[in-house]
Design an enzyme around this catalytic site. Structure first.
Site, PDB file in Angstrom:
ATOM      1  N   GLU A  18      -8.057 -10.726  -5.043  1.00 32.10           N
ATOM      2  CA  GLU A  18      -7.451 -11.925  -5.552  1.00 32.10           C
ATOM      3  C   GLU A  18      -8.307 -12.060  -7.029  1.00 32.10           C
ATOM      4  O   GLU A  18      -9.458 -12.324  -7.059  1.00 32.10           O
ATOM      5  CB  GLU A  18      -7.880 -13.191  -4.678  1.00 32.10           C
ATOM      6  CG  GLU A  18      -7.261 -14.306  -5.504  1.00 32.10           C
ATOM      7  CD  GLU A  18      -7.521 -15.514  -4.623  1.00 32.10           C
ATOM      8  OE1 GLU A  18      -7.419 -16.853  -5.241  1.00 32.10           O
ATOM      9  OE2 GLU A  18      -7.975 -15.682  -3.524  1.00 32.10           O
ATOM     10  N   LYS A  67     -12.919 -17.435  16.691  1.00 29.47           N
ATOM     11  CA  LYS A  67     -11.697 -16.854  15.751  1.00 29.47           C
ATOM     12  C   LYS A  67     -10.513 -17.670  16.244  1.00 29.47           C
ATOM     13  O   LYS A  67      -9.322 -17.383  16.199  1.00 29.47           O
ATOM     14  CB  LYS A  67     -11.557 -15.559  16.186  1.00 29.47           C
ATOM     15  CG  LYS A  67     -12.632 -14.512  15.978  1.00 29.47           C
ATOM     16  CD  LYS A  67     -12.318 -13.025  16.549  1.00 29.47           C
ATOM     17  CE  LYS A  67     -13.514 -12.099  16.495  1.00 29.47           C
ATOM     18  NZ  LYS A  67     -13.338 -10.769  17.019  1.00 29.47           N
ATOM     19  N   ASP A  92     -17.354  -9.838  10.839  1.00 25.83           N
ATOM     20  CA  ASP A  92     -16.192  -9.855  11.273  1.00 25.83           C
ATOM     21  C   ASP A  92     -15.150 -10.636  10.560  1.00 25.83           C
ATOM     22  O   ASP A  92     -15.316 -11.847  10.411  1.00 25.83           O
ATOM     23  CB  ASP A  92     -16.166 -10.255  12.866  1.00 25.83           C
ATOM     24  CG  ASP A  92     -14.725 -10.099  13.591  1.00 25.83           C
ATOM     25  OD1 ASP A  92     -13.642  -9.795  12.856  1.00 25.83           O
ATOM     26  OD2 ASP A  92     -15.074 -10.259  14.916  1.00 25.83           O
ATOM     27  N   HIS A 101      -5.270 -18.448 -13.794  1.00 25.06           N
ATOM     28  CA  HIS A 101      -4.507 -17.515 -12.704  1.00 25.06           C
ATOM     29  C   HIS A 101      -3.590 -16.712 -13.466  1.00 25.06           C
ATOM     30  O   HIS A 101      -3.220 -15.589 -13.064  1.00 25.06           O
ATOM     31  CB  HIS A 101      -3.895 -18.383 -11.529  1.00 25.06           C
ATOM     32  CG  HIS A 101      -4.836 -18.449 -10.231  1.00 25.06           C
ATOM     33  ND1 HIS A 101      -4.887 -17.652  -9.210  1.00 25.06           N
ATOM     34  CD2 HIS A 101      -5.895 -19.461 -10.341  1.00 25.06           C
ATOM     35  CE1 HIS A 101      -6.078 -18.307  -8.459  1.00 25.06           C
ATOM     36  NE2 HIS A 101      -6.587 -19.169  -9.106  1.00 25.06           N
TER      37      HIS A 101
END
Length: 577
Positions: free
Chosen positions: A256, A388, A464, A562
């Site tokens: 990004e 998660k 993770d 951006h």
């Protein structure tokens, strides 16, 4: 050197009868070569066959040990002195000692027997070629009682087969793709063959996905199964981040645009204002199994037992056997009908600790079966952990490392570096991060983009990535201080789940990023300090990212930046590694 057993002499009618050979110099002399009598064994002194004797003593040893342990546990619970023994306990103790002495000596018997029964002529041929016994004499090559050496492992014929032949076997289904590494013994070759078979079966090209330049053996059995290549993710550096008096160059793996640049600007603002400070509030990984009883009453009894402080020390001893780093800290229970959810929290050293806490939980569940034999373990994880998934229990109680990080940004830095004002930032934070998130019904999402920074650091350091869900729980607070001139900003993150050993942290690239931060591997001086430091660096980086993005929004620069850094007119599909 090739070690082979000499072949037995061929059986023939002549060999079945006694042999009489004439010596070269004594043609009339007859030598008797009858087979020798059986060699005595050390185990012949036993009244029963060896295997029966072993079975008797093995059974006796474990039976009396189990009996004595149960008796001593009952005495401890009833406050009965351990030295007060009954006749049955005396007999059990004597039997335990006797069986232990026998089992200890059993291996000695087998070892002595191995040498007693060895034939006068060695039965092993250490030459590469088998030599036939001389014709003048006959030797008895019966097998001795010592265990033979391991047989030669013949190489799998696939190793010598061509790649094209193996690819065809994978496509036809004769050879499972997942078994290539074990069959070939070459992880890179296995990945290349699997990749080619995949392209032929799907009719899709994997051009652009790199294959060379990666150590596939390093991921075998721990990080990824059935690899066909690896993804290239650029790593940028934000910083230096001045945190708790130390400077850190923060690695961020992302695709990004603007993310690293924005975080870097936040680090610059923090550095120019004297740095940030952090504090680890809690450190504990959780696992919550779900168990079921026949009634809610029985489930409640177990809940009261687990939450009774008098029982905690006993449960902690059982739990801590799983690892020298695992230390049980607390147990929290929640009941739903006749189902009980038990949330164990423990410290796990420098590991993220999911496997460690799971083993400890398994130990406790097995221990509880003695007192609660009607307990039915439904699953080692009942989602009360919660892993998660966004969950209020993590937001409130914490999971992993709970960290708070703060900084005071000077007025001149807000104006010159961040291009906005303190009042504008405070108002935007209230309406966006607090009220706006509440209107949206956010759970742990009272921030601008904490997940952006957490994910980038997680990927770079071998964490993770899926645990970004709860690790990104964050509330960002801003207020004017020093008569409204300066800005106080803080981030509170209750569930940062990181480790510096195990999993992806062992890979070369991720290990290098951890080394850059000074947290590679386990801390030898203070176990757990490396993972806690990594958690504070994550929180400090989130603080920098929040500060910069909120400033860009307040100044109306978000879209402009951006459009400049996150868009490209290049046709990158033609660029391959």
């Amino acid at each position: 050197m090739d070690v082979r057993r000499r072949p037995l002499p061929p059986t023939s009618p002549d060999h079945a009868r006694p042999h009489h050979h004439l010596h070269k110099n004594q043609s009339s002399a007859v030598v008797d070569h009858r087979l020798p009598s059986p060699t005595p064994k050390a185990s012949d002194a036993l009244p029963l066959p060896l295997y029966l004797t072993n079975a008797v003593f093995f059974t006796l040893f474990f039976s009396v040990a189990y009996y004595l342990l149960h008796r001593w546990r009952d005495k401890i619970r009833n406050s009965t002195p351990l030295h007060v023994v009954t006749l049955s306990e005396i007999v059990a103790i004597v039997s335990l000692i006797a069986s232990f002495i026998y089992l200890l000596g059993f291996f000695g018997i087998d070892f002595v027997q191995c040498f007693i029964s060895r034939a006068p002529h060695d039965a092993w041929d250490l030459e590469d070629d088998v030599v036939e016994p001389p014709q003048e004499s006959f030797h008895d090559h019966r097998l001795v009682t010592c265990p033979p050496p391991p047989k030669l492992i013949h190489p799998d014929p696939l190793i010598s087969a061509g790649d094209e032949e193996i690819v065809e076997s994978v496509i036809s289904g004769a050879l499972p793709s997942y078994s290539l590494e074990s069959k070939l013994g070459d992880c890179k070759r296995a990945a290349a063959i699997r990749r080619e078979a995949l392209q032929r079966m799907t009719g899709r090209s994997l051009q652009g996905l790199p294959l060379d330049g990666f150590d596939y053996h390093s991921i075998l059995g721990q990080c990824c199964e059935m690899p066909v290549g690896y993804i290239q993710i650029p790593v940028g550096i934000a910083g230096p981040l001045l945190l708790d008096g130390f400077e850190y160059s923060v690695p961020m793996a992302t695709t990004e645009g603007c993310l690293v640049a924005s975080t870097n600007r936040g680090c610059k603002a923090i550095y120019g204002s004297g740095g940030a400070t952090s504090m680890v509030l809690r450190d504990g990984m959780t696992r919550a199994p779900v168990v079921r009883f026949a009634s809610a009453k029985r489930a409640s009894e177990l809940k009261f037992f687990l939450e009774n402080p008098e029982n905690f020390d006993t449960l902690a001893v059982v739990f801590n056997r799983s690892s020298r780093f695992a230390r049980l800290k607390c147990i929290q229970c929640s009941i739903a009908g006749k189902n009980l959810y038990i949330r164990f929290t423990c410290s796990t050293g420098d590991a993220m600790g999911m496997n460690m806490v799971s083993k400890g939980v398994q130990n406790v569940l097995e221990f509880l079966q003695d007192d609660f034999p009607d307990m039915d373990v439904i699953g080692i994880s009942g989602n009360f952990c919660s892993d998660k998934k966004p969950a209020a229990v993590n937001w409130i109680e914490g999971r992993g490392k709970s960290v708070v990080c703060e900084a005071i940004i000077k007025e001149e830095v807000v104006k010159k570096v961040l291009k906005t004002s303190v009042a504008a930032l405070v108002e935007l934070n209230m309406l966006k991060n607090l009220v706006g998130s509440a209107v949206a019904g956010a759970l742990g999402g009272f921030n601008a983009h904490a997940g952006n920074i957490v994910s980038a650091i997680f990927i770079a350091t071998g964490q993770d990535p899926a645990q970004n869900v709860e690790s990104s729980h964050c509330i960002t607070m801003m207020e004017a201080v020093n008569n409204g001139k300066d800005l106080h900003i803080s981030v509170s993150m209750p569930s940062i789940e990181v480790g510096t050993v195990g999993g992806g942290t062992q890979l070369a690239s991720q290990s290098a990023c951890l080394n850059l931060l000074g947290v590679k591997g386990a801390s030898k001086d203070l176990p757990g300090s490396n993972s806690r430091l990594l958690a504070t660096i994550v929180a400090g980086s989130v603080l920098a990212g929040e500060l910069s993005l909120m400033s860009a929004i307040a100044a109306g620069q978000l879209v402009k930046s951006h459009m400049k850094y996150n868009r490209s007119s290049k046709d990158v599909s033609k660029a391959t590694s």
